[in-house]
Scaffold this active site. Structure first.
Site, PDB file in Angstrom:
ATOM      1  N   GLY A   1       0.975  -1.167  -0.032  1.00 60.76           N
ATOM      2  CA  GLY A   1       0.063  -0.192  -0.183  1.00 60.76           C
ATOM      3  C   GLY A   1       0.962   1.300  -0.200  1.00 60.76           C
ATOM      4  O   GLY A   1       1.776   1.490   0.655  1.00 60.76           O
TER       5      GLY A   1
ATOM      6  N   VAL B   1      16.850   8.666  -1.205  1.00 60.73           N
ATOM      7  CA  VAL B   1      17.661   7.454  -1.673  1.00 60.73           C
ATOM      8  C   VAL B   1      18.622   7.946  -2.936  1.00 60.73           C
ATOM      9  O   VAL B   1      19.544   7.610  -2.675  1.00 60.73           O
ATOM     10  CB  VAL B   1      16.748   6.343  -1.910  1.00 60.73           C
ATOM     11  CG1 VAL B   1      17.765   5.281  -2.693  1.00 60.73           C
ATOM     12  CG2 VAL B   1      16.177   5.697  -0.751  1.00 60.73           C
TER      13      VAL B   1
ATOM     14  N   ARG C   1       0.941  -4.935  -4.924  1.00 60.26           N
ATOM     15  CA  ARG C   1       0.966  -6.214  -3.940  1.00 60.26           C
ATOM     16  C   ARG C   1       1.238  -7.232  -4.893  1.00 60.26           C
ATOM     17  O   ARG C   1       0.289  -7.730  -5.871  1.00 60.26           O
ATOM     18  CB  ARG C   1      -0.398  -6.220  -3.352  1.00 60.26           C
ATOM     19  CG  ARG C   1      -0.739  -5.130  -2.430  1.00 60.26           C
ATOM     20  CD  ARG C   1      -1.730  -5.376  -1.379  1.00 60.26           C
ATOM     21  NE  ARG C   1      -2.256  -4.233  -0.796  1.00 60.26           N
ATOM     22  CZ  ARG C   1      -1.620  -3.603   0.271  1.00 60.26           C
ATOM     23  NH1 ARG C   1      -0.634  -4.150   0.844  1.00 60.26           N
ATOM     24  NH2 ARG C   1      -2.239  -2.668   0.916  1.00 60.26           N
TER      25      ARG C   1
ATOM     26  N   GLY D   1       6.005  -1.516   3.888  1.00 66.92           N
ATOM     27  CA  GLY D   1       5.470  -2.180   5.119  1.00 66.92           C
ATOM     28  C   GLY D   1       5.663  -3.452   5.408  1.00 66.92           C
ATOM     29  O   GLY D   1       6.582  -4.237   4.559  1.00 66.92           O
ATOM     30  N   ASP D   2       5.195  -4.398   6.249  1.00 69.92           N
ATOM     31  CA  ASP D   2       5.617  -5.654   6.857  1.00 69.92           C
ATOM     32  C   ASP D   2       5.521  -6.889   5.665  1.00 69.92           C
ATOM     33  O   ASP D   2       6.292  -7.550   5.625  1.00 69.92           O
ATOM     34  CB  ASP D   2       4.841  -6.199   8.049  1.00 69.92           C
ATOM     35  CG  ASP D   2       3.328  -6.517   7.675  1.00 69.92           C
ATOM     36  OD1 ASP D   2       2.770  -5.712   6.777  1.00 69.92           O
ATOM     37  OD2 ASP D   2       2.708  -7.523   8.351  1.00 69.92           O
TER      38      ASP D   2
ATOM     39  N   THR E   1       4.560   2.953   5.424  1.00 65.89           N
ATOM     40  CA  THR E   1       3.129   2.593   5.461  1.00 65.89           C
ATOM     41  C   THR E   1       2.173   3.327   6.461  1.00 65.89           C
ATOM     42  O   THR E   1       2.888   3.708   7.494  1.00 65.89           O
ATOM     43  CB  THR E   1       2.816   0.886   6.096  1.00 65.89           C
ATOM     44  OG1 THR E   1       1.778   0.574   6.507  1.00 65.89           O
ATOM     45  CG2 THR E   1       4.033   0.641   7.158  1.00 65.89           C
TER      46      THR E   1
ATOM     47  N   ASP F   1       0.150   2.471   8.353  1.00 66.26           N
ATOM     48  CA  ASP F   1      -0.577   1.660   9.643  1.00 66.26           C
ATOM     49  C   ASP F   1       0.338   1.976  10.755  1.00 66.26           C
ATOM     50  O   ASP F   1      -0.183   1.438  11.915  1.00 66.26           O
ATOM     51  CB  ASP F   1      -0.462   0.221   9.216  1.00 66.26           C
ATOM     52  CG  ASP F   1      -1.778  -0.276   8.086  1.00 66.26           C
ATOM     53  OD1 ASP F   1      -2.380   0.759   7.849  1.00 66.26           O
ATOM     54  OD2 ASP F   1      -1.593  -1.305   7.627  1.00 66.26           O
TER      55      ASP F   1
ATOM     56  N   ASP G   1       2.596  -0.059  11.785  1.00 69.55           N
ATOM     57  CA  ASP G   1       2.645  -1.473  12.546  1.00 69.55           C
ATOM     58  C   ASP G   1       4.038  -2.027  12.554  1.00 69.55           C
ATOM     59  O   ASP G   1       4.068  -3.492  12.582  1.00 69.55           O
ATOM     60  CB  ASP G   1       1.613  -2.381  12.068  1.00 69.55           C
ATOM     61  CG  ASP G   1       1.525  -2.574  10.591  1.00 69.55           C
ATOM     62  OD1 ASP G   1       2.434  -1.636   9.823  1.00 69.55           O
ATOM     63  OD2 ASP G   1       1.002  -3.384   9.997  1.00 69.55           O
TER      64      ASP G   1
ATOM     65  N   ARG H   1     -26.361  13.639  16.565  1.00 66.70           N
ATOM     66  CA  ARG H   1     -26.398  12.254  15.997  1.00 66.70           C
ATOM     67  C   ARG H   1     -25.062  11.509  16.259  1.00 66.70           C
ATOM     68  O   ARG H   1     -23.976  12.088  16.836  1.00 66.70           O
ATOM     69  CB  ARG H   1     -26.140  12.219  14.463  1.00 66.70           C
ATOM     70  CG  ARG H   1     -27.436  12.604  13.756  1.00 66.70           C
ATOM     71  CD  ARG H   1     -27.166  12.909  12.292  1.00 66.70           C
ATOM     72  NE  ARG H   1     -28.553  12.747  11.687  1.00 66.70           N
ATOM     73  CZ  ARG H   1     -28.687  13.229  10.456  1.00 66.70           C
ATOM     74  NH1 ARG H   1     -27.681  13.739   9.793  1.00 66.70           N
ATOM     75  NH2 ARG H   1     -29.922  13.110   9.778  1.00 66.70           N
TER      76      ARG H   1
ATOM     77  N   ARG I   1      -6.181  -2.433   9.431  1.00 64.95           N
ATOM     78  CA  ARG I   1      -6.974  -3.779   9.426  1.00 64.95           C
ATOM     79  C   ARG I   1      -6.415  -4.629  10.852  1.00 64.95           C
ATOM     80  O   ARG I   1      -6.948  -5.356  11.273  1.00 64.95           O
ATOM     81  CB  ARG I   1      -7.272  -4.917   8.278  1.00 64.95           C
ATOM     82  CG  ARG I   1      -6.328  -4.458   7.263  1.00 64.95           C
ATOM     83  CD  ARG I   1      -6.161  -5.257   6.120  1.00 64.95           C
ATOM     84  NE  ARG I   1      -4.982  -4.950   5.551  1.00 64.95           N
ATOM     85  CZ  ARG I   1      -4.686  -5.438   4.226  1.00 64.95           C
ATOM     86  NH1 ARG I   1      -5.338  -6.396   3.538  1.00 64.95           N
ATOM     87  NH2 ARG I   1      -3.532  -5.045   3.484  1.00 64.95           N
TER      88      ARG I   1
ATOM     89  N   SER J   1     -23.601  14.906  20.198  1.00 63.57           N
ATOM     90  CA  SER J   1     -23.171  14.225  19.242  1.00 63.57           C
ATOM     91  C   SER J   1     -22.078  13.136  20.048  1.00 63.57           C
ATOM     92  O   SER J   1     -21.865  13.379  21.075  1.00 63.57           O
ATOM     93  CB  SER J   1     -22.327  14.873  18.266  1.00 63.57           C
ATOM     94  OG  SER J   1     -21.337  15.657  19.075  1.00 63.57           O
TER      95      SER J   1
ATOM     96  N   ARG K   1     -24.880   8.014  11.776  1.00 60.75           N
ATOM     97  CA  ARG K   1     -24.652   7.750  10.307  1.00 60.75           C
ATOM     98  C   ARG K   1     -23.146   7.124   9.951  1.00 60.75           C
ATOM     99  O   ARG K   1     -22.454   7.482  11.129  1.00 60.75           O
ATOM    100  CB  ARG K   1     -24.466   9.503   9.809  1.00 60.75           C
ATOM    101  CG  ARG K   1     -26.090   9.984   9.699  1.00 60.75           C
ATOM    102  CD  ARG K   1     -26.831   9.317   8.409  1.00 60.75           C
ATOM    103  NE  ARG K   1     -27.815  10.052   8.411  1.00 60.75           N
ATOM    104  CZ  ARG K   1     -29.094   9.717   9.066  1.00 60.75           C
ATOM    105  NH1 ARG K   1     -29.384   8.891  10.053  1.00 60.75           N
ATOM    106  NH2 ARG K   1     -30.465  10.625   8.664  1.00 60.75           N
TER     107      ARG K   1
END
Ligand code: F6P
Length: 342
Positions: free
Chosen positions: A17, A29, A78, A108-109, A132, A134, A136, A169, A178, A227, A257
């Site tokens: 990603g 680089v 990917r 990433g990983d 990444t 993420d 992570d 709301r 994820r 809210s 929503r």
């Protein structure tokens, strides 16, 4: 700095990603390699380009004025086939045919696992640069792209708050990540969201709809009707934000929503923090090559460039900030009734 051998030509690719700041890392680089008298060959579309022999030389002129853009000018992908032994062997042969001594993998990983896999079949040096959204990866205080993604999510949450407040709301804002709740936790904290549903927390103790409703009611009881904004990491609720919003409306009659941020979190101008991190880590990667090390990630810890064994980056766990979790769950938006000390 001790040089183990004279490196003449390095390869570089961006994989997985895309993340805001990948272009800044690529630029760094190329500029650092040029500074040290090395040539750079960039492979397009990540590992796919290694297999397809899809490459182009990169000189400083080719990376002028790219650091302010997200995405990646050398493209990413990917590449599932790269998991095969034959694919790594093919890539190794292609790298050798081009007389490439070292490869820089920005990703990433999954991309780092690909790099480790390649290293079993190729004798050149391999350095990972953490790119990444993420965040992570173990061994670096932040990954390139994370700060920008959090900023985008925070900005969206602020905007959602305006309309949520106007109509009292509940909103469920779905963010990326994820397997890791870094974007969720940081954006929730930065935007003052009332609740987070994050992979790490779901793994520990999955939330039920009734727990969510109870928290909404408790929050309203404490600070009055208003809210309520919930940050939901993707894949953490069956059917995601849309399904959860529908359930809250249908079963509990709460005006609710959903809002899915999706790939918006990967676009727009990279934040200054990401541009600077990417610039430092891109240069660090080239300097690590000059030191003769291999199979490491160029990371940053407490402002210092470090080299982290590639395998550690995914095998060791990068935990969520426990103090931020405590503040969110115990002080700002208590999920349990907490006793007052006086
Ligand atoms: O790994 C980065 C990431 O943006 C994740 O947060 C997200 O789950 C995933 O990529 C999305 O992947 P794709 O762009 O292939 O849909």
């Amino acid at each position: 700095m001790s040089e183990s051998k004279q490196i003449q030509r390095i390869g570089v690719l961006t994989s997985g990603g895309d993340a805001p700041g990948m272009n800044a890392a690529l630029r760094a680089v190329v500029l650092a390699a040029d500074h040290y008298g090395m040539e750079v060959i960039a492979f397009r579309h990540g590992y796919q380009g290694l297999l397809d022999n899809d490459h182009t030389p990169m000189k400083p002129a080719d990376v002028m004025h790219i650091l302010q853009y997200s995405g990646t000018v050398i493209k990413s992908a990917r590449c599932q086939r790269f998991k095969e032994v034959e694919a790594a062997q093919e890539a190794a042969a292609n790298l050798d045919a081009l007389n490439i001594d070292a490869l820089v993998v920005i990703g990433g990983d999954g991309s780092f696992r690909g790099a480790e896999h390649l290293s079993a079949h190729w004798g050149g040096q391999i350095i990972g640069v953490p790119g990444t959204i993420d965040n992570d990866l173990f061994g670096t205080d932040a990954t390139i792209g994370y700060a920008t993604a959090v900023h985008i999510a925070m900005d969206a949450l602020d905007k959602i708050r305006d309309t949520a407040d106007a109509m009292d709301r509940v909103f469920i804002v779905e963010v990326m990540g994820r397997y890791a709740g870094f974007i969720g936790l940081s954006s929730a904290m930065a935007a003052g969201a009332e609740r987070m549903i994050l992979p790490e927390l779901q793994k520990e103790k999955p939330l039920t709809i009734s727990t969510i409703v109870k928290h909404i009611e408790r929050t309203n009881a404490i600070r009055g009707e208003g809210s309520y904004v919930m940050v939901l990491s993707e894949h953490q609720w069956p059917g995601g934000a849309v399904a959860l919003a529908e359930q809250l409306e249908a079963e509990y009659h709460l005006p609710c929503r959903p809002c899915l941020l999706g790939h918006i979190q990967r676009g727009g101008p990279p934040s200054p923090a990401d541009r600077i991190l990417a610039s430092e880590l891109g240069v660090h990667a080239i300097e690590l090559i000059r030191e003769g090390v291999t199979k490491v990630m160029a990371g940053m810890q407490a402002g210092n460039p470090v080299a982290v064994p590639l395998r550690d980056t995914w095998e060791k766990k990068n935990p969520l900030d426990s103090n931020l979790l405590r503040i969110q769950h115990e002080i700002f938006n208590p999920v349990k009734k907490t006793p007052r000390t006086h």
